[in-house]
Motif scaffolding. Sequence first.
Motif, PDB file in Angstrom:
ATOM      1  N   SER A   1     -75.950  55.344 -93.058  1.00  0.00           N
ATOM      2  CA  SER A   1     -75.146  56.479 -93.523  1.00  0.00           C
ATOM      3  C   SER A   1     -74.358  57.061 -92.354  1.00  0.00           C
ATOM      4  O   SER A   1     -73.196  57.451 -92.505  1.00  0.00           O
ATOM      5  CB  SER A   1     -76.039  57.559 -94.134  1.00  0.00           C
ATOM      6  OG  SER A   1     -76.733  57.025 -95.246  1.00  0.00           O
TER       7      SER A   1
ATOM      8  N   THR B   1     -81.051  58.190 -98.278  1.00  0.00           N
ATOM      9  CA  THR B   1     -80.201  57.566 -99.284  1.00  0.00           C
ATOM     10  C   THR B   1     -81.122  56.882-100.293  1.00  0.00           C
ATOM     11  O   THR B   1     -81.715  55.857 -99.988  1.00  0.00           O
ATOM     12  CB  THR B   1     -79.264  56.537 -98.622  1.00  0.00           C
ATOM     13  OG1 THR B   1     -78.718  57.124 -97.451  1.00  0.00           O
ATOM     14  CG2 THR B   1     -78.166  56.108 -99.562  1.00  0.00           C
TER      15      THR B   1
ATOM     16  N   ASP C   1     -72.678  53.197 -99.772  1.00  0.00           N
ATOM     17  CA  ASP C   1     -73.849  53.512 -98.958  1.00  0.00           C
ATOM     18  C   ASP C   1     -75.072  53.126 -99.785  1.00  0.00           C
ATOM     19  O   ASP C   1     -75.173  53.504-100.961  1.00  0.00           O
ATOM     20  CB  ASP C   1     -73.876  55.018 -98.636  1.00  0.00           C
ATOM     21  CG  ASP C   1     -74.906  55.327 -97.561  1.00  0.00           C
ATOM     22  OD1 ASP C   1     -75.365  54.375 -96.895  1.00  0.00           O
ATOM     23  OD2 ASP C   1     -75.253  56.515 -97.391  1.00  0.00           O
TER      24      ASP C   1
END
Length: 499
Positions: free
Chosen positions: A58, A78, A156
Amino acid sequence: MGEESSPCVNSTCCTTIGSSVIPTINRLQDILTPVSGELSKISLPQVAVVGSQSSGKSSVLEALVGRDFLPRGCDICTRRPLALMLENRPRKPDDDGKEWAEFRHLPGKRFYDFTKVRREILAETDREAGRNKGVSENQIGLKISSPNVLNMTLIDLPGITKVPVGDQPTDIETRIRKMIMDYIRQENCIILAVSPANSDLATSDALQMARDVDPTGTRTIGVITKLDIMDRGTNGCNFLLGKVVPLRLGYVGVVNRCQEDINKNRSIRDALAYEEQFFCDHPEYNGLSDRCGIPQLAKKLNQILEQHVRIVLPSLKAELNSRLTAVAKELQKYGQVVESKAEQEAILLSILARYCEAFSTMVDGKSQEMSTKELSGGARIHYIFQSIFVKTLEEVDPCQDLSDEDIWMAIQNATGLRNALFVPEVPFEVLVRKQIALLLDPCLQCLRFVYDELIKMSRACEVTEFQRFPILRRRLDDVMGKFLRDGVRPAGENDRKSY
Ligand code: GDP
Ligand code: MG
């Protein structure tokens, strides 16, 4: 948005993804847009970050985009794939050039403050995947609209983990691997295989997965993070030189913000300055300046994007050329521009003459485009008279509803007191008129068929100039319709139906 929102975070103005390609693409789009709306959208490859948890995916993505908005941290942050769609908004005079973010799950709500964007990503992650480290493959869609970005998508992804924690299922590793594979398997996906410098590259999950889907290495870039926290006495040179795991497109080493920087809200601009200083301070990286730093990674990606544009250019050009030919052909059909009244009248007359000619040709059956599927024009009218009409006439029984007794009665009534020697005229007429009325319906049917065919013919009469004068075409249809209706009216005068 804070000052770090500026896409130009350092003096070279090339640190963000696509920055060097934007002027080219914008120019191309300026050229293409007036020709075709769809064509002007040059589709660029997606970029996805892959790597183990907390390797810095990220952080890399965020630095590349030049905007602070992704949740980062030493834990699992994430937990859902995030599709970041960058959307280039052409600058208009009344546009203040501000960039905003919009989530797919909150359509219409514009975020101008990117801290709130991060908060919403966290909240939306919790909503779907729970608060206790759960993971979901359900994607979060985030669009950033700005005049300073390329139309492209960055992904991502959650990191690869081995041991389930919190609410994670026992097969968490398989699930995450599958989720990542679904993205990086796509041929138009550039893979940023992120591996931290403080662990052995030979054991990198990212490189292994990338190799599975891209064995020739044509779309994988290796990214080595955390060069700043390597074991003292070691450095990442061998990694960067591809001596540990060779990679066709090579590696770029970066230094992202550490957790303390994140906690202190250090800006991307400061982080990039720190990174630059770091590489200056470490002489071992001096000879590798083309492989060190976020700006170099952006440059590499930009080169790939440029290459992509170069590859799509010939087909764009071919498409443009074919459209050009089609448009030129259409233009030719429209003929010369005529200004003077006399010329206009001459053209009108010639169009009308050709229309009449086309109509007669159809009636005479001399048309070039003769149908082999159905009768049309003069042939159809001939068929209506000769076959349909005659057949229905023959079907009429002249003595329908007329018995000998009726005839006798009529004759008797007409002769009065005298004896009848010849058939008198009056009852004959009375009787025949009644029988002739039986022919009315077949005649009217024939009339209707002929009328329909003539209308069809008038519509089918094509003169090339009609494309240029569509209103004339419509007017002609109206006039022809009226003319034919006027012809039908007297013929159908006895009829109750109106034409
Ligand atoms: P992800 O899980 O792969 O997305 O990793 P994150 O970007 O969330 O980063 C995980 C943690 O590593 C965060 O605390 C970052 O601050 C830290 N981190 C990432 N890259 C670097 C780096 O290059 N140097 C240092 N010191 N820390 C880093
Ligand atoms: Mg992450």
